[in-house]
Design an enzyme around this catalytic site. Structure first.
Site, PDB file in Angstrom:
ATOM      1  N   GLY A 187       0.835  -1.199   0.000  1.00  0.00           N
ATOM      2  CA  GLY A 187       0.000   0.000   0.000  1.00  0.00           C
ATOM      3  C   GLY A 187       0.865   1.243   0.000  1.00  0.00           C
ATOM      4  N   GLN A 226       2.901   9.877   1.904  1.00  0.00           N
ATOM      5  CA  GLN A 226       4.249   9.305   1.867  1.00  0.00           C
ATOM      6  C   GLN A 226       5.089   9.817   0.701  1.00  0.00           C
ATOM      7  OE1 GLN A 226       2.519   5.181   2.375  1.00  0.00           O
ATOM      8  NE2 GLN A 226       4.428   4.903   3.477  1.00  0.00           N
ATOM      9  N   CYS A 280       6.338  -0.455   7.480  1.00  0.00           N
ATOM     10  CA  CYS A 280       5.932   0.745   6.749  1.00  0.00           C
ATOM     11  C   CYS A 280       7.112   1.227   5.913  1.00  0.00           C
ATOM     12  CB  CYS A 280       5.499   1.835   7.718  1.00  0.00           C
ATOM     13  SG  CYS A 280       4.965   3.351   6.914  1.00  0.00           S
ATOM     14  N   LEU A 281       6.831   1.589   4.672  1.00  0.00           N
ATOM     15  CA  LEU A 281       7.891   2.078   3.781  1.00  0.00           C
ATOM     16  C   LEU A 281       8.496   3.381   4.316  1.00  0.00           C
ATOM     17  CD1 LEU A 281       6.101   1.398   0.371  1.00  0.00           C
ATOM     18  CD2 LEU A 281       7.952   0.057   1.404  1.00  0.00           C
ATOM     19  N   HIS A 286      -4.143   1.252   7.821  1.00  0.00           N
ATOM     20  CA  HIS A 286      -2.764   1.760   7.899  1.00  0.00           C
ATOM     21  C   HIS A 286      -2.590   2.973   6.967  1.00  0.00           C
ATOM     22  CE1 HIS A 286       1.794   0.939   7.914  1.00  0.00           C
ATOM     23  NE2 HIS A 286       1.649   1.733   6.855  1.00  0.00           N
ATOM     24  N   GLU A 287      -3.150   2.870   5.753  1.00  0.00           N
ATOM     25  CA  GLU A 287      -3.015   3.967   4.771  1.00  0.00           C
ATOM     26  C   GLU A 287      -3.839   5.193   5.161  1.00  0.00           C
ATOM     27  OE1 GLU A 287      -0.602   3.445   3.078  1.00  0.00           O
ATOM     28  OE2 GLU A 287      -0.546   1.263   3.001  1.00  0.00           O
ATOM     29  N   HIS A 330      -2.010   7.259   7.557  1.00  0.00           N
ATOM     30  CA  HIS A 330      -1.023   8.151   6.922  1.00  0.00           C
ATOM     31  C   HIS A 330      -1.672   9.471   6.514  1.00  0.00           C
ATOM     32  CE1 HIS A 330       2.686   5.881   6.605  1.00  0.00           C
ATOM     33  NE2 HIS A 330       2.100   4.851   6.037  1.00  0.00           N
TER      34      HIS A 330
END
Ligand code: GNR
Ligand code: NI
Length: 175
Positions: free
Chosen positions: A46, A51, A91-92, A133-134, A137
């Site tokens: 995702g 991000q 997480c990226l 999670h997204e 963000h």
């Protein structure tokens, strides 16, 4: 198509609260393409616009095994959530850190398509976890915010160490 740079902690821009998408135009379609490419290239399941330093409410995800089912959620809203489930998250934007996070097991979400039309769906499993999670963000939240103060200090230390190191992603920390 273009691969975008992914912001990483402690970058304060990750704390920005994204505003709704209002223009369903060619620029939006290009952004969706670039975000999808960036997500696949980074081996993520995702990616939220936050991000890549775009502070608008959209996210892409692909939780399929073959990574061939990209999904887009514009102005997503969770209408209902039930149950609770714990999953090891990464997480990226927090590279090399993995920790157990508890989230709703099932969610009902409404969102818009790239053409502006609305849809609604019920999600569970990894799809539900990734969506939550997204959306976090987009609200300036990261999964490490849910950890105990002790574990958060370990994350901060680890990130500081990584920044001094030449090969940041060589080691991983499981909390
Ligand atoms: O690639 C990702 N994997 C993942 C694993 C468990 C829970 C959430 C995620 S999302 C993450 C990509 C990412 O950072 N998206 O914001
Ligand atoms: Ni993330």
């Amino acid at each position: 198509m273009a691969k975008l740079e992914i912001l990483e902690l402690p970058d304060a821009r990750l704390r920005t609260i994204a505003r709704p998408v209002e223009a369903f135009d060619d620029d939006l379609c290009q952004l969706i393409k670039d975000m999808t490419e960036t997500m696949y290239h980074a081996n993520g399941i995702g990616l939220a616009a936050t991000q890549v330093d775009v502070h608008r409410r959209l996210l892409v995800l692909d939780v399929s095994e073959a990574q061939d089912q990209p999904r887009v959620y514009i102005n997503p809203r969770i209408l209902e959530s039930e149950g609770s489930e714990t999953c090891e998250e990464g997480c990226l934007s927090v590279p090399g850190i993995y920790a157990e996070v508890s989230r709703a097991e099932r969610v009902r979400v409404s969102a818009q398509n790239p053409d502006g039309s609305f849809f609604e769906e019920r999600l569970d499993g990894m799809h539900a976890i990734c969506l939550q999670h997204e959306i976090d963000h987009l609200d300036g939240k990261l999964f490490v915010d849910y950890l105990s103060p002790l574990k958060r200090r370990m994350v901060t230390k680890k990130l500081e160490k990584q920044r001094k190191n030449t090969s940041p992603k060589a080691t991983q920390v499981m909390l």
